[in-house]
Motif scaffolding. Structure first.
Motif, PDB file in Angstrom:
ATOM      1  N   VAL A  20      43.994  -8.163  19.141  1.00  0.00           N
ATOM      2  CA  VAL A  20      45.009  -7.866  20.147  1.00  0.00           C
ATOM      3  C   VAL A  20      46.343  -8.474  19.733  1.00  0.00           C
ATOM      4  N   VAL A  56      42.740  -7.299  27.551  1.00  0.00           N
ATOM      5  CA  VAL A  56      42.580  -8.213  26.414  1.00  0.00           C
ATOM      6  C   VAL A  56      41.106  -8.591  26.260  1.00  0.00           C
ATOM      7  N   SER A  75      44.629  -3.373  19.491  1.00  0.00           N
ATOM      8  CA  SER A  75      44.924  -3.188  20.903  1.00  0.00           C
ATOM      9  C   SER A  75      46.233  -3.903  21.205  1.00  0.00           C
ATOM     10  N   SER A 109      39.003  -5.642  24.822  1.00  0.00           N
ATOM     11  CA  SER A 109      39.267  -5.424  23.398  1.00  0.00           C
ATOM     12  C   SER A 109      38.578  -6.483  22.546  1.00  0.00           C
TER      13      SER A 109
END
Length: 681
Positions: free
Chosen positions: A612, A602, A588, A605
């Motif tokens: 991330v 964030v 991500s 994910s």
């Protein structure tokens, strides 16, 4: 839609909001906001729909858990074969995973007659009595007590689709539920019984309207309709004589509510379980046609005018419960933006803390299925046409509240003085969601624009003034808490961050591919982030890994986002179920160049075990460590290198995934938010 409502919901709260939108987002951003906020999913009358998606959660829940709760339905026969047949057909037409047995019961010469009615038989095929017992038989000896839940249903009632699933789901959701009542309507659409004694349906048209916000949410009830309701087996088995209970709906209702209260159980009104009384007028006289009742001009019926003060008033709840009012700018849409997901979970926690919660969008919009989601949590939702403005509601009912939470600066600016004046018994909380002025200063630094800096200064003054007026202020990150410790040292500031379930990792590194960006494009930082990544970062990635694709998810994508589409960039738009993308993608990306608060993209994910790569702005205030739980890059070359590192190194990817899940468990679960809210209430 009425013009005043359209303008109010679309243009915001003030001229300053209009100027700020033009300065930060331009005309395209202004028209995008106008379009997205004017399309409210209400019916033609502007009120929430009483059918359709509102039952979906109940049906899904009963499908998942229905086998765990068995139900015995006691159909109380009044002697009218026509009505009994119609009632039986309505019961049998239900599609639900809950197992149920249907019994016919009837009193005759002081004896109780009962028959078991298999699915394959009709009413005329069962001889009554098949079995006869003495009327004073104790209920714990009855054959229908092999089930977990007993439903008492008079044959003068026709149950509506999904009623049983809604009842069963209520017992599954609320462990202390003892008696659960339905929303029972007359054939003219008015309610037969309201959940509170102070809100008597005989008092007027608004109170008896099943769509009124008082009547559309799950709540503790003073009273329920005795014609159809469900009760736990343990309570039902505590009844002594069955004769009085089964021959009078009023007696059985009062007796079981009394037992429930004594045993510490809740009595719950479930508006998703609907039923209609056959051939009964609002006076409750069997056989009185509704047209006859209306023609007689009864003064106690549901078409009587209601006092406007009562219409705007507050529904009294269980004594001792804290009353909490929460106001946000728009309706809570948890599938569309991170702030809404956080607020829905705050409302959920307040209900778990046994608070009575009322929610209102400042523009009183009521889009489905979002209204029903809140009502199923037990939250009363104020909406048009039953309430004309949040400010008027607070003026009339503010004295009843113990806590008032005003979400976002624009809402707090509009209502802070009203809350302080009319909610004199309440703590007034300013929930910043994020510090808007911090985000706007960062944008001004990025643009090097004098107008942007001036507007950021105005926003700073606005928010610091609101913080000074509020009894308590919520921020979403320790970084913002530290900032306010310098800027507003006397303020009472607490951190209530994003709140997420942690789902864990469902696929391994080798089973994944591609990059994911998720974000609502009404939020300008997301537009800037995707454009910057697509134009300056992604080309550097593709020079070394040309097979990688970027999947972009988010509603209201503007033209500049759609223009980025290519063979390697897919703009998916709004996606109702994003879980498959968190499972499919390998990384991500959160390439935000400005912003504030904690980034939901964030959080989401990491909660799914998806590593991330982020800028320092995107990772701010999230307890993340570069190289351990996140990879950080602030310029195009560094960001591209971090993407390629994590995309190619399985050991690093697994480490980031595990560490991200640990951060989510420790800092962004329900427990930490519950502690802060428990102190508040």
């Amino acid at each position: 839609m009425d013009i005043r409502r359209f303008v109010h919901s679309s243009f915001g709260l003030s001229v300053l909001c209009f100027v700020r939108t033009l300065a930060f987002e331009g005309w395209s951003g202004f028209w995008r906001r106008l379009y997205s906020r004017s399309l409210i999913d209400t019916d033609a009358s502007g009120v929430l729909s009483s059918t359709g998606d509102r039952n979906e959660d109940c049906v899904k829940a009963s499908a998942e858990h229905g086998e765990t709760v068995g139900v015995s339905i006691l159909l109380i026969v009044t002697g009218k074969v026509v009505s009994s047949t119609a009632c039986i057909e309505a019961v049998r037409s239900q599609v639900t995973q809950a197992h149920f047995d249907l019994f016919l019961v009837q009193f005759h010469n002081a004896h109780l007659r009962w028959s078991y009615l298999p699915d394959s038989t009709g009413l005329n095929e069962v001889p009554l009595p098949e079995f006869s017992i003495e009327a004073d038989l104790l209920a714990h000896d009855a054959p229908w007590l092999s089930s977990d839940v007993v439903v008492l249903l008079e044959d003068t009632v026709v149950v509506q689709p999904d009623w049983l699933g809604a009842l069963v789901h209520t017992f599954e959701r609320y462990e202390r539920a003892g008696v659960v009542g339905c929303q029972v309507l007359y054939s003219n659409g008015k309610m037969e019984c309201a959940p509170s004694q102070d809100w008597d349906c005989s008092r007027g048209a608004l109170s008896s309207d099943p769509r009124h916000s008082r009547n559309t949410f799950v709540t503790d009830a003073d009273q329920i309709c005795g014609d159809v309701f469900a009760v736990r087996r343990e309570l039902f088995s505590g009844i002594g004589s069955l004769q009085a209970v089964l021959t009078s709906s009023l007696v059985r209702c009062r007796e079981l509510i009394r037992l429930a209260r004594l045993e510490g159980y809740l009595v719950i009104y479930q508006p998703e379980a609907k039923a209609v009384l056959m051939n009964q007028g609002p006076s409750g006289n069997a056989g009185l046609d509704d047209r006859d009742w209306l023609s007689r001009g009864s003064h106690s019926g549901p078409d009587t005018d209601i006092d406007s003060g009562l219409a705007e008033g507050l529904l009294d709840r269980i004594p001792g419960r804290l009353q909490v009012l929460v106001v946000d700018k728009y309706m809570v849409r948890p599938d569309r933006d991170s702030g809404s997901l956080r607020l829905e979970n705050i409302l959920r926690l307040l209900r778990e803390l046994e608070c009575d919660v009322t929610f209102a969008a400042l523009n009183l919009e009521a889009p489905e299925p979002y209204v029903s989601r809140l009502q199923l949590l037990g939250v009363q939702v104020l909406c048009r046409p039953f309430f004309s403005s949040v400010k008027k509601y607070m003026e009339k009912s503010g004295h009843c509240f113990d806590v008032v939470i005003l979400c976002r600066a624009d809402v707090a600016s509009a209502l802070m003085s009203t809350a302080k004046r009319f909610c004199k018994n309440a703590q007034v909380v300013f929930d910043t969601v994020d510090l808007h002025y911090l985000r706007e200063f960062r944008l001004a630094d990025l643009r090097k624009d004098r107008l942007s800096r001036l507007l950021a200064e105005l926003r700073r003054g606005q928010e610091l003034s609101l913080i000074a007026q509020a009894d308590k202020t919520f921020v979403v990150s320790p970084a913002e808490e530290r900032l306010l410790a310098r800027e507003a040292p006397l303020a009472n500031v607490r951190v209530v961050s994003n709140i997420h379930n942690v789902y864990g990792r469902r696929r391994s590194f080798s089973d994944r591919r591609d990059l994911l960006f998720i974000g609502n494009f009404v939020h300008p930082p997301n537009v800037d982030a995707v454009c910057w990544f697509a134009e300056e970062v992604f080309p550097l990635v593709l020079t070394r890994r040309p097979e990688i694709k970027l999947l972009v998810i988010g509603s209201q994508a503007p033209r500049k986002i759609l223009a980025q589409q290519s063979s390697n960039i897919e703009v998916k738009g709004f996606v109702p179920d994003v879980v498959p993308y968190f499972t499919h993608c390998r990384l991500s990306v959160a390439p935000l160049r400005y912003g504030a608060g904690v980034k939901g993209k964030v959080n989401q994910s990491l909660a799914h075990g998806l590593p991330v790569v982020a800028t320092s702005v995107a990772a701010e205030g999230m307890f993340l460590e570069d190289g351990v739980s996140v990879l950080v890059g602030d310029d195009p070359a560094r960001f591209a290198d971090q993407v390629l590192r994590a995309y190619s190194d399985e050991a690093l990817w697994t480490q980031l995934s595990d560490a991200g899940l640990a951060v989510m468990q420790e800092h962004f679960g329900f427990a930490s938010a519950r502690r802060v809210l428990a102190e508040l209430v």
